[in-house]
Design an enzyme around this catalytic site. Structure first.
Site, PDB file in Angstrom:
ATOM      1  N   ASP A  27       7.723  31.502  17.733  1.00  0.00           N
ATOM      2  CA  ASP A  27       7.215  31.026  16.400  1.00  0.00           C
ATOM      3  C   ASP A  27       6.987  29.615  16.040  1.00  0.00           C
ATOM      4  OD1 ASP A  27       5.713  31.179  14.215  1.00  0.00           O
ATOM      5  OD2 ASP A  27       7.329  32.143  13.100  1.00  0.00           O
ATOM      6  N   LYS A  52       2.315  26.310  19.020  1.00  0.00           N
ATOM      7  CA  LYS A  52       1.487  27.246  19.704  1.00  0.00           C
ATOM      8  C   LYS A  52       1.240  26.566  21.382  1.00  0.00           C
ATOM      9  CE  LYS A  52       2.149  28.872  15.867  1.00  0.00           C
ATOM     10  NZ  LYS A  52       3.417  29.698  15.492  1.00  0.00           N
ATOM     11  N   ASP A  66       4.156  34.821  17.620  1.00  0.00           N
ATOM     12  CA  ASP A  66       3.549  34.737  16.769  1.00  0.00           C
ATOM     13  C   ASP A  66       2.218  34.184  16.662  1.00  0.00           C
ATOM     14  OD1 ASP A  66       2.766  35.623  13.942  1.00  0.00           O
ATOM     15  OD2 ASP A  66       4.230  34.531  13.086  1.00  0.00           O
ATOM     16  N   ASN A  67       1.368  34.246  15.976  1.00  0.00           N
ATOM     17  CA  ASN A  67      -0.063  33.513  15.615  1.00  0.00           C
ATOM     18  C   ASN A  67      -0.633  33.122  16.817  1.00  0.00           C
ATOM     19  OD1 ASN A  67       2.513  31.793  13.641  1.00  0.00           O
ATOM     20  ND2 ASN A  67       0.726  32.552  12.696  1.00  0.00           N
ATOM     21  N   GLU A 108       0.043  35.087   7.989  1.00  0.00           N
ATOM     22  CA  GLU A 108       1.251  35.168   6.972  1.00  0.00           C
ATOM     23  C   GLU A 108       0.790  34.661   5.494  1.00  0.00           C
ATOM     24  OE1 GLU A 108       1.951  31.792   9.656  1.00  0.00           O
ATOM     25  OE2 GLU A 108       1.305  33.889   9.805  1.00  0.00           O
TER      26      GLU A 108
END
Length: 258
Positions: free
Chosen positions: A182, A185, A210-211, A240
């Site tokens: 996380d 990226k 994540d993401n 989120e």
């Protein structure tokens, strides 16, 4: 001519504003408001969030610490933590895998760290890596506020590309059973390949990222799906604290070099 051109483009502009209004709200809350408050108060938003936790969270109760964090992010200021929606995905997979050695890349303010630590089986250990010393200082206080000591959670400060090669010799992490990414990226693919190169993934290890849909990690997903080392699926959810913005968590199961 100019007013006519402007009127011709007006429906197009209105359509764009309607379609992307949630992203504009995200820009306003996550960037503009926080930047302005940083300048007016002289206190970074991460520190403001911790002050809110001190005032409202129950020390030693990790679940209440997370709930208080969520309240801050929903009603005060936006922080890029995993959040409660995707957090339930992480919790479920952590419970199913019951890993002994967990690695987190991207501690930030410690939300994900507390989420992971509260789901660890007895005797398990979590290593979490944060590049920014200021964020790490806040995260350290959040982790300890939630009741986790250094035997359970080890916070490592430094760039992930420098920390990962030293995890075995310096920190005693032989193989990770569970990895949660996380951080930046653009670093997902590089750091996954570093974990492979230094043989830090146990066979059958779970890697969560994540993401992967917003802001997105397309090269990471392409590699995970085509390299032949992972079984890969994406759990679709929302960003989120912004239910209207689609996002997702990638789940990779490491099968080795078969």
């Amino acid at each position: 001519v100019s007013p006519a051109i402007a009127l011709a483009f007006l429906p197009f502009l209105v359509t764009l504003l309607i379609r992307y209004r949630h992203y504009l709200v995200l820009l306003y809350r996550a960037v503009l408001v926080s930047w302005l408050r940083d300048r007016l108060t002289g206190v970074p938003r991460e520190q403001r969030a911790f002050q809110y936790l001190l005032a409202h969270a129950i020390p030693g109760d990790p679940r209440h610490v997370l709930q208080t964090f969520d309240q801050w992010c929903y009603h005060c200021e936006h922080l890029s933590s995993v959040g409660p929606v995707k957090g339930r995905i992480v919790e479920r997979l952590l419970y199913e895998r019951a890993p002994r050695r967990v690695l987190e890349l991207g501690t930030y303010c410690g939300y994900g760290t507390v989420l992971l630590a509260q789901g660890l089986p007895p005797g398990a250990r979590l290593y979490t890596v944060e590049v920014d010393p200021r964020h790490a200082a806040v995260a350290e206080k959040v982790i300890r506020l939630a009741g986790f000591d250094e035997q359970t959670v080890e916070l490592i400060v430094g760039p992930s590309e420098e920390v990962i090669p030293r995890l075995r010799e310096k920190h005693g992490l032989l193989k990770a059973d569970f990895v949660f990414m996380d951080h930046w990226k653009r670093c997902y693919l590089r750091d996954l390949q570093l974990l492979e190169t230094h043989q830090l993934l146990a066979e059958g290890a779970t890697v969560l990222a994540d993401n992967v849909l917003f802001p997105g990690a397309p090269h990471f997903l392409q590699y995970a799906k085509t390299c032949g080392k992972y079984r890969c699926k994406v759990h679709r959810a929302s960003l989120e604290y912004f239910r209207a913005i689609p996002d997702g968590v990638a789940e990779l199961c490491y099968t080795g070099n078969r």
